[in-house]
Scaffold this active site. Structure first.
Site, PDB file in Angstrom:
ATOM      1  CD  GLN A 159      -3.745  -4.439   6.679  1.00  0.00           C
ATOM      2  OE1 GLN A 159      -3.782  -3.413   6.008  1.00  0.00           O
ATOM      3  NE2 GLN A 159      -4.161  -5.593   6.220  1.00  0.00           N
TER       4      GLN A 159
ATOM      5  CG  ASP B 163     -10.183   0.070   5.260  1.00  0.00           C
ATOM      6  OD1 ASP B 163     -10.055  -0.464   4.139  1.00  0.00           O
ATOM      7  OD2 ASP B 163      -9.396  -0.107   6.206  1.00  0.00           O
TER       8      ASP B 163
ATOM      9  CE  LYS C 126      -3.859  -2.191   2.373  1.00  0.00           C
ATOM     10  NZ  LYS C 126      -4.347  -2.668   3.667  1.00  0.00           N
TER      11      LYS C 126
HETATM   12  N1  GUN Z   1      -7.258  -6.631   6.221  1.00  0.00           N
HETATM   13  C1  GUN Z   1      -7.621  -7.382   5.152  1.00  0.00           C
HETATM   14  N2  GUN Z   1      -8.305  -6.633   4.264  1.00  0.00           N
HETATM   15  C2  GUN Z   1      -8.378  -5.387   4.787  1.00  0.00           C
HETATM   16  C3  GUN Z   1      -8.947  -4.175   4.315  1.00  0.00           C
HETATM   17  O1  GUN Z   1      -9.567  -4.088   3.254  1.00  0.00           O
HETATM   18  N3  GUN Z   1      -8.779  -3.099   5.145  1.00  0.00           N
HETATM   19  C4  GUN Z   1      -8.135  -3.182   6.330  1.00  0.00           C
HETATM   20  N4  GUN Z   1      -8.059  -2.079   7.059  1.00  0.00           N
HETATM   21  N5  GUN Z   1      -7.590  -4.289   6.783  1.00  0.00           N
HETATM   22  C5  GUN Z   1      -7.714  -5.387   6.002  1.00  0.00           C
END
Ligand code: GUN
Length: 300
Positions: A98, A121, A54
């Site tokens: 995360q 998100d 990311k």
């Molecule tokens: N962990 C796995 N997928 C995601 C996601 O789309 N967002 C976040 N914040 N954590 C994740």
């Protein structure tokens, strides 16, 4: 029939290119650089890989990346204090914590501490409510990526029968809401659904998001239907050698591709779209925060 392969990798590269172009423009015209803060608590190896990826793509799109790596035993109080700081920081337009978080941290409490305008998100309860009532919100990245691919393939989705397999808060429920907003007739199927195969067989669109390797097989699919496979499952692959593994989706690709009109592969389908949509959401949040026009085609 052999299905058209929907190339998520190429689509995601196109989306990232559009984001980068828009970022360049607002930097030049408005002197603003969008910024994404990613918070990782602990050292889960898969999460570390995602966070690194990311950060790299954020910078490649010309945006600022702020990474906050916290100890696995970080207290809730300290994590909430960091979020308060990021909420107040005008250089931060998007915040992502995360998941999953270590067990001693209350995920709902943490997610709902993020300023909803910075919740890239789309997990904050305000954004969930806005989406489900058809109002402007931040939209979760994976369902947004699926929607972009479906709109690109079909044009209008109006009147199509869509079955979403899986009822998670991260994918299934927001996906169903987005499809409903695009005037699909939507069914959410799950582990307790009766005759799930027959339910899926009625669908013009099947979105599989259950986390069970190769559960949806070709005999579940209506000829010509579009199959969007959200699953990423690692399974043993003895044919590649002892101890080897491979990634598969929630759909059995070979049999579904024989029946479907279009299908997303795993890997290279939905996966790359999720990060591309995170970058798009960060840009959208930045534009909204500064009263700038939003990037076209990159929001729901
Ligand atoms: N962990 C796995 N997928 C995601 C996601 O789309 N967002 C976040 N914040 N954590 C994740």
């Amino acid at each position: 029939m052999t299905a058209t392969v929907i190339d998520g990798k190429a689509f995601a590269a196109k989306v990232r290119g559009q984001v980068a172009e828009h970022v360049t423009r607002i930097k030049e015209e408005n002197g603003i650089t969008p910024g994404l803060a990613v918070v990782l608590v602990g050292e889960d190896p898969a999460s570390q890989v995602y966070v690194r990826s990311k950060g790299k793509m954020t910078v490649e799109c010309g945006m600022n990346s702020f990474e906050h790596k916290l100890d696995v035993d970080t207290s809730e109080e300290d994590l909430l204090a960091l979020l308060d700081k990021l909420n107040a920081d005008p250089a931060v337009h998007g915040i992502l914590v995360q998941l999953p978080l270590p067990g001693h941290l209350n995920e709902d409490l943490v997610i709902n501490r993020i300023d909803p305008a910075k919740d890239v998100d789309g997990f904050h309860i305000s954004n969930v409510g806005l989406l489900s009532t058809g109002q402007k919100s931040m939209v979760p990245c994976t369902p947004l990526g699926c929607l972009m691919m479906l709109r690109d393939h079909h044009g209008s989705l109006s009147g199509l029968n869509a079955v979403v397999v899986g009822r998670s808060n991260i994918v299934g429920k927001p996906m169903a809401n987005l499809l409903l907003r695009d005037s699909c007739t939507v069914t959410i199927a799950h582990s307790r659904t009766k005759d799930i195969q027959e339910v899926c067989k009625q669908a013009d669109i099947v979105v599989a998001a259950v986390g069970r390797a190769e559960m949806v097989t070709g005999d579940w699919i209506k000829p010509g239907a579009t199959v969007i496979d959200v699953g990423i499952n690692r399974i043993d692959a003895p044919e590649k050698g002892e101890g080897k593994t491979r990634l598969v989706g929630d759909c059995d690709y070979a049999s579904c591709a024989e029946v479907a009109g279009a299908i997303t592969p795993v890997p290279g389908g939905v996966g790359p779209m999720t990060i591309a949509c995170l970058l798009a959401n960060t840009l959208t949040a930045c534009c909204r925060a500064n009263g700038l026009s939003e990037p076209e085609g990159l929001t729901a």
